[in-house]
Design a protein around this motif. Structure first.
Motif, PDB file in Angstrom:
ATOM      1  N   ILE A  20     -11.698 -24.514   1.350  1.00  0.00           N
ATOM      2  CA  ILE A  20     -11.129 -23.255   1.828  1.00  0.00           C
ATOM      3  C   ILE A  20      -9.990 -23.526   2.808  1.00  0.00           C
ATOM      4  CG2 ILE A  20     -11.631 -21.284   3.311  1.00  0.00           C
ATOM      5  CD1 ILE A  20     -12.614 -20.786   0.573  1.00  0.00           C
ATOM      6  N   ALA A  21     -10.192 -24.459   3.741  1.00  0.00           N
ATOM      7  CA  ALA A  21      -9.159 -24.764   4.734  1.00  0.00           C
ATOM      8  C   ALA A  21      -7.921 -25.362   4.070  1.00  0.00           C
ATOM      9  CB  ALA A  21      -9.709 -25.725   5.787  1.00  0.00           C
ATOM     10  N   ALA A  22      -8.133 -26.287   3.117  1.00  0.00           N
ATOM     11  CA  ALA A  22      -6.988 -26.895   2.434  1.00  0.00           C
ATOM     12  C   ALA A  22      -6.204 -25.848   1.650  1.00  0.00           C
ATOM     13  CB  ALA A  22      -7.471 -28.008   1.503  1.00  0.00           C
ATOM     14  N   ALA A  23      -6.918 -24.956   0.956  1.00  0.00           N
ATOM     15  CA  ALA A  23      -6.240 -23.920   0.179  1.00  0.00           C
ATOM     16  C   ALA A  23      -5.478 -22.964   1.093  1.00  0.00           C
ATOM     17  CB  ALA A  23      -7.251 -23.157  -0.671  1.00  0.00           C
ATOM     18  N   LEU A  52      -7.912 -20.592  10.224  1.00  0.00           N
ATOM     19  CA  LEU A  52      -8.979 -20.001  11.039  1.00  0.00           C
ATOM     20  C   LEU A  52      -9.571 -18.760  10.365  1.00  0.00           C
ATOM     21  CD1 LEU A  52      -7.435 -20.339  14.624  1.00  0.00           C
ATOM     22  CD2 LEU A  52      -9.262 -21.716  13.589  1.00  0.00           C
ATOM     23  N   VAL A  53      -8.711 -17.932   9.789  1.00  0.00           N
ATOM     24  CA  VAL A  53      -9.207 -16.746   9.085  1.00  0.00           C
ATOM     25  C   VAL A  53     -10.057 -17.165   7.882  1.00  0.00           C
ATOM     26  CG1 VAL A  53      -8.508 -14.771   7.677  1.00  0.00           C
ATOM     27  CG2 VAL A  53      -7.363 -15.224   9.848  1.00  0.00           C
ATOM     28  N   ALA A  54      -9.594 -18.184   7.151  1.00  0.00           N
ATOM     29  CA  ALA A  54     -10.370 -18.673   6.003  1.00  0.00           C
ATOM     30  C   ALA A  54     -11.729 -19.182   6.449  1.00  0.00           C
ATOM     31  CB  ALA A  54      -9.595 -19.772   5.287  1.00  0.00           C
ATOM     32  N   ALA A  55     -11.766 -19.906   7.570  1.00  0.00           N
ATOM     33  CA  ALA A  55     -13.038 -20.402   8.087  1.00  0.00           C
ATOM     34  C   ALA A  55     -13.960 -19.246   8.467  1.00  0.00           C
ATOM     35  CB  ALA A  55     -12.791 -21.300   9.294  1.00  0.00           C
ATOM     36  N   ALA A  56     -13.390 -18.201   9.015  1.00  0.00           N
ATOM     37  CA  ALA A  56     -14.194 -17.033   9.375  1.00  0.00           C
ATOM     38  C   ALA A  56     -14.775 -16.356   8.134  1.00  0.00           C
ATOM     39  CB  ALA A  56     -13.356 -16.037  10.168  1.00  0.00           C
ATOM     40  N   VAL A  57     -13.985 -16.299   7.065  1.00  0.00           N
ATOM     41  CA  VAL A  57     -14.467 -15.725   5.811  1.00  0.00           C
ATOM     42  C   VAL A  57     -15.634 -16.544   5.263  1.00  0.00           C
ATOM     43  CG1 VAL A  57     -13.859 -15.266   3.405  1.00  0.00           C
ATOM     44  CG2 VAL A  57     -12.285 -14.624   5.244  1.00  0.00           C
ATOM     45  N   LEU A 232     -10.433 -29.839  -3.618  1.00  0.00           N
ATOM     46  CA  LEU A 232     -10.155 -28.513  -4.175  1.00  0.00           C
ATOM     47  C   LEU A 232     -10.990 -28.234  -5.419  1.00  0.00           C
ATOM     48  CD1 LEU A 232      -6.271 -28.493  -3.742  1.00  0.00           C
ATOM     49  CD2 LEU A 232      -7.930 -27.178  -2.414  1.00  0.00           C
ATOM     50  N   MET A 233     -11.079 -29.183  -6.324  1.00  0.00           N
ATOM     51  CA  MET A 233     -11.802 -28.938  -7.576  1.00  0.00           C
ATOM     52  C   MET A 233     -13.303 -28.803  -7.339  1.00  0.00           C
ATOM     53  SD  MET A 233      -9.570 -28.663  -9.992  1.00  0.00           S
ATOM     54  CE  MET A 233     -10.467 -28.933 -11.517  1.00  0.00           C
ATOM     55  N   LEU A 234     -13.889 -29.717  -6.566  1.00  0.00           N
ATOM     56  CA  LEU A 234     -15.326 -29.646  -6.317  1.00  0.00           C
ATOM     57  C   LEU A 234     -15.672 -28.433  -5.449  1.00  0.00           C
ATOM     58  CD1 LEU A 234     -16.096 -33.434  -5.670  1.00  0.00           C
ATOM     59  CD2 LEU A 234     -16.342 -32.133  -7.798  1.00  0.00           C
ATOM     60  N   GLY A 235     -14.819 -28.157  -4.458  1.00  0.00           N
ATOM     61  CA  GLY A 235     -15.051 -26.983  -3.623  1.00  0.00           C
ATOM     62  C   GLY A 235     -14.963 -25.694  -4.411  1.00  0.00           C
ATOM     63  N   ALA A 236     -14.014 -25.622  -5.350  1.00  0.00           N
ATOM     64  CA  ALA A 236     -13.884 -24.414  -6.171  1.00  0.00           C
ATOM     65  C   ALA A 236     -15.116 -24.206  -7.039  1.00  0.00           C
ATOM     66  CB  ALA A 236     -12.625 -24.500  -7.030  1.00  0.00           C
ATOM     67  N   LEU A 237     -15.674 -25.285  -7.582  1.00  0.00           N
ATOM     68  CA  LEU A 237     -16.903 -25.155  -8.372  1.00  0.00           C
ATOM     69  C   LEU A 237     -18.051 -24.620  -7.523  1.00  0.00           C
ATOM     70  CD1 LEU A 237     -16.745 -28.412 -10.530  1.00  0.00           C
ATOM     71  CD2 LEU A 237     -16.601 -26.060 -11.372  1.00  0.00           C
ATOM     72  N   SER A 238     -18.141 -25.074  -6.280  1.00  0.00           N
ATOM     73  CA  SER A 238     -19.174 -24.558  -5.383  1.00  0.00           C
ATOM     74  C   SER A 238     -18.955 -23.073  -5.098  1.00  0.00           C
ATOM     75  CB  SER A 238     -19.183 -25.341  -4.068  1.00  0.00           C
ATOM     76  OG  SER A 238     -19.636 -26.665  -4.264  1.00  0.00           O
ATOM     77  N   LEU A 239     -17.711 -22.683  -4.918  1.00  0.00           N
ATOM     78  CA  LEU A 239     -17.409 -21.278  -4.649  1.00  0.00           C
ATOM     79  C   LEU A 239     -17.752 -20.392  -5.851  1.00  0.00           C
ATOM     80  CD1 LEU A 239     -14.052 -21.684  -2.722  1.00  0.00           C
ATOM     81  CD2 LEU A 239     -16.171 -20.718  -1.801  1.00  0.00           C
ATOM     82  N   ALA A 263     -11.496 -16.366  -4.029  1.00  0.00           N
ATOM     83  CA  ALA A 263     -11.215 -17.629  -3.351  1.00  0.00           C
ATOM     84  C   ALA A 263     -11.350 -18.810  -4.312  1.00  0.00           C
ATOM     85  CB  ALA A 263     -12.156 -17.811  -2.161  1.00  0.00           C
ATOM     86  N   ALA A 264     -12.388 -18.764  -5.169  1.00  0.00           N
ATOM     87  CA  ALA A 264     -12.582 -19.848  -6.136  1.00  0.00           C
ATOM     88  C   ALA A 264     -11.390 -19.961  -7.078  1.00  0.00           C
ATOM     89  CB  ALA A 264     -13.865 -19.614  -6.926  1.00  0.00           C
ATOM     90  N   GLY A 265     -10.946 -18.818  -7.621  1.00  0.00           N
ATOM     91  CA  GLY A 265      -9.789 -18.853  -8.513  1.00  0.00           C
ATOM     92  C   GLY A 265      -8.548 -19.367  -7.822  1.00  0.00           C
ATOM     93  N   LEU A 266      -8.344 -18.947  -6.583  1.00  0.00           N
ATOM     94  CA  LEU A 266      -7.172 -19.388  -5.832  1.00  0.00           C
ATOM     95  C   LEU A 266      -7.225 -20.885  -5.568  1.00  0.00           C
ATOM     96  CD1 LEU A 266      -4.590 -18.530  -4.327  1.00  0.00           C
ATOM     97  CD2 LEU A 266      -6.014 -18.174  -2.298  1.00  0.00           C
ATOM     98  N   VAL A 267      -8.393 -21.392  -5.191  1.00  0.00           N
ATOM     99  CA  VAL A 267      -8.526 -22.828  -4.928  1.00  0.00           C
ATOM    100  C   VAL A 267      -8.266 -23.620  -6.205  1.00  0.00           C
ATOM    101  CG1 VAL A 267     -10.121 -24.653  -4.227  1.00  0.00           C
ATOM    102  CG2 VAL A 267     -10.087 -22.487  -2.978  1.00  0.00           C
ATOM    103  N   PHE A 268      -8.833 -23.177  -7.332  1.00  0.00           N
ATOM    104  CA  PHE A 268      -8.544 -23.843  -8.610  1.00  0.00           C
ATOM    105  C   PHE A 268      -7.041 -23.868  -8.874  1.00  0.00           C
ATOM    106  CE2 PHE A 268     -12.940 -23.005 -10.511  1.00  0.00           C
ATOM    107  CZ  PHE A 268     -13.256 -24.353 -10.607  1.00  0.00           C
TER     108      PHE A 268
END
Length: 675
Positions: A20-23, A52-57, A232-239, A263-268
């Motif tokens: 999320i932070a990287a994206a 910071l906003v992404a982390a809050a989400v 990004l890829m592994l994090g998106a799968l988790s999302l 968020a998952a689609g955006l990270v992918f």
């Protein structure tokens, strides 16, 4: 809102936070680069709040692991944290100083330095500060293309945009140390995916296997793009897993699942700003979106929207800022683009045809699940058997052929310059994770395919499809210079995580069945033996890159070189080897106009040096040996020094065995300051 420190919550939210932070950073940083405003101030003012906003989400919307947070014990969370921290500490201690361009990490490092210092692309040639439009000048070098009156870096900007944060914080060393941190976050992201798909108690084993294997350690020591792509890829799968954990129809109001799906689609999609080849790996995501539409899942709209936005970023990164690189890859990229278009059209057509019927009932065809499992077994067997009957050749690249033949001679192998060694790709996996992981992963892949087609494992539909697709295509055609550890980069993002995740899933599936038939003591012995047979070969191979650091001494040597070049200098490189590997280093790190001049014509070099002097600047010549300077520089008043001198280790190159031990690296730049 209070922050609960329940273990299931900590593990769930902490393991998707890196993606999320990287994206969030890329979402802001890339437009800044496009606008030519990628500066520390703009990054702090716009990028910092976005992260910071992404982390809050994440804190608010990511669901806990398990039916409730209390069902997850603390020990897996602590174990995953310790593995992540230990991995980061070891890789920071062994981090490389790859700044001299021989392979990809130094080209990414020089890309990072340029945009971190200048905030924009392309790179100006600054001809007016050298010799104008003099035809004797050349600005081309390894990984940097001369196009008209500018220079374009070879690769995509995603990884340099992230490494720039390290550069802003700690200069060259800060940039280089960021790479191990990204590698550690990749291990953490993988642990999160394993916790979701296999179970929190199995996440430490999965993380430890990935952290131990040689490619994950090696690639995390240098400024590669693979660690960021992995996050990004592994994090998106988790999302995606989190987004679909609750039912939602197309008519439901948007809520938690919709935000996570977007968020998952955006990270992918943003992964396409990092690596070109991820377009192929994302094709199963397109088909999965079609399945979500047929299932009338409400998360499909935000996921598709997020993927579209991220892919739009990727398109701009590709065609706006890496066009020369795409032209270089055109023979493989054009078929990939056609394949991608075909997948999109087929998904749209299939969704339209099946809209009234919904998701196909694969469980009603009794033969289909077994046929799917059989197909997985046949493909796996074919990949394993390839070296017995096939020797693949034909990379059709002269420079690669020369290098392959050199390594073949070093290893005492028959010299076949055109050999690609692609038939050995599964053997590469064997080197790095051992035979037990491969066997268990193949069994798991077949079993999961059967269970998915029986509609028993819906949470595995996208991960299994994406992993199987990527593993099959990558192993069938790695499309990389086949020397190791360099070729192991193809395995980092998804292939090795797939093998490890499948193997751990099989153990988790098998354990309760054995537990019912064995006493506890025997069960513990069997479990310990299984873990040992997975970890020991992996750790043994990893010893091949332990005990040395690559390119050590390059950072201080670079600083000494830059200090030796006057601020008003224009550097003329009269040595093709130095021009190839050091031109962008001198131009970007030292911040002076730089070009190559053919040293064969001393009169031309002197004429160009005179044109530099006419512009009120100091001509400086550069070469790898002093005789190349004395041959063209004035004999009186010229100061010749040797500011860049590095004698260090570098990573080896092997073809028929796993890499072990370092090769020597010698780097020299002599300069002559024109009187």
């Amino acid at each position: 809102m209070t922050l609960s420190l329940a273990p299931g919550r900590v593990l769930a939210r902490g393991t998707v936070l890196p993606a999320i932070a990287a994206a969030a950073w890329l979402l802001v940083a890339f437009p800044l680069l496009v606008a030519g405003q990628f500066t520390p101030l703009m990054g702090l003012v716009l990028g910092g709040p976005a992260v910071l906003v992404a982390a809050a989400v994440v804190q608010r919307w990511v669901p806990d692991l398990g039916e409730d947070s209390a069902s997850v014990p603390w020990w897996p969370v602590v174990a995953v944290g310790l593995i992540t921290v230990a991995f980061a500490a070891v890789q920071v201690a062994y981090h490389a100083e790859a700044l001299v361009i021989r392979r990809d990490p130094a080209s990414y490092a020089q890309f990072t330095v340029w945009i971190a210092e200048n905030g924009s692309l392309p790179i100006p040639q600054q001809r007016d500060l050298i010799a104008g439009g003099d035809a004797a000048l050349s600005f081309d070098s390894l990984a940097y293309y001369e196009v008209g009156d500018v220079i374009w870096p070879q690769f995509l900007s995603g990884a340099p945009l992230v490494y720039s944060v390290g550069y802003w914080v700690g200069d060259l060393t800060g940039m280089l140390v960021t790479a191990p941190l990204l590698g550690a976050l990749g291990v953490l992201s993988f642990a999160g995916l394993a916790a979701r798909l296999v179970g929190p108690r199995w996440a430490p084993l999965a993380a430890l296997l990935l952290a131990t294997c040689l490619p994950q350690q090696w690639v995390s020591r240098s400024t590669y793009s693979e660690p960021l792509a992995q996050i990004l890829m592994l994090g998106a799968l988790s999302l995606v897993y989190d987004a679909l954990s609750r039912e939602s129809s197309l008519r439901d109001r948007w809520g938690q699942g919709h935000v996570l799906a977007g968020a998952a689609g955006l990270v992918f999609g943003l992964a396409l700003v990092v690596r070109v080849d991820l377009l192929r790996d994302l094709l199963p995501v397109v088909a999965f979106i079609g399945l979500l539409l047929l299932a009338r899942r409400g998360q499909v709209v935000p996921m598709l929207a997020g993927l579209t936005v991220g892919a739009g970023y990727g398109a701009v990164a590709w065609f706006g800022f890496s066009r020369p690189y795409l032209d270089h890859l055109s023979s493989s990229l054009v078929p990939l683009l056609l394949l991608s278009g075909g997948v999109v059209l087929l998904t749209a057509a299939g969704t339209a045809v099946l809209w009234r019927r919904g998701v196909p009932r694969t469980d009603r065809l009794r033969w289909l699940p077994m046929a799917g499992a059989g197909l997985v077994a046949v493909v796996a067997t074919g990949l394993a058997a390839r070296p017995l009957f096939l020797t693949q050749e034909g990379h059709n690249k002269e420079s690669t052929a020369r290098y392959v033949s050199d390594v073949q001679e070093i290893e005492g192998l028959p010299v076949v310059p055109d050999r690609t060694y692609e038939e050995m790709s599964l053997l590469w996996v064997h080197w790095y994770v051992g035979p037990v992981v491969i066997v268990l992963a193949m069994l798991a892949a077949a079993a999961l395919t059967y269970r998915i087609l029986r509609r028993r494992e819906p949470q595995w539909v996208l991960p299994a499809t994406l992993f199987l697709w990527t593993v099959a295509l990558t192993l069938a055609r790695p499309a990389i210079t086949p020397d190791h550890p360099w070729a192991s980069r193809r395995l980092i993002v998804l292939v090795l995580p797939a093998f490890i995740l499948f193997a751990v899933w099989f153990l988790a599936w098998l354990a309760p069945r054995l537990r019912r038939r064995a006493n506890p003591l025997a069960m513990r012995a069997v479990g310990a033996a299984a873990v040992a047979t997975m970890l020991v070969p992996t750790a043994w191979t990893a010893l091949g890159v332990m005990g040395y650091r690559s390119d050590v001494g390059t950072v201080p040597a670079t600083r000494e070189l830059c200090a030796a070049i006057p601020n008003d200098a224009s550097v003329l490189i009269v040595d093709p080897a130095v021009a190839s590997s050091y031109m962008q280093l001198i131009r970007g790190v030292c911040g002076v106009p730089t070009a190559e001049v053919d040293p064969a014509d001393a009169a031309t070099v002197r004429r160009v040096a005179g044109e530099v002097r006419e512009r009120g600047r100091t001509p400086v010549l550069a070469a790898s040996v002093p005789r190349d300077l004395t041959a063209v520089a004035p004999t009186e008043g010229t100061s010749i020094t040797h500011p860049f001198q590095v004698r260090a280790n570098k990573d080896p190159s092997t073809l028929m065995e796993s890499p072990r031990g370092a090769w020597p690296f010698a780097g020299d730049v002599w300069i002559a300051v024109w009187p």
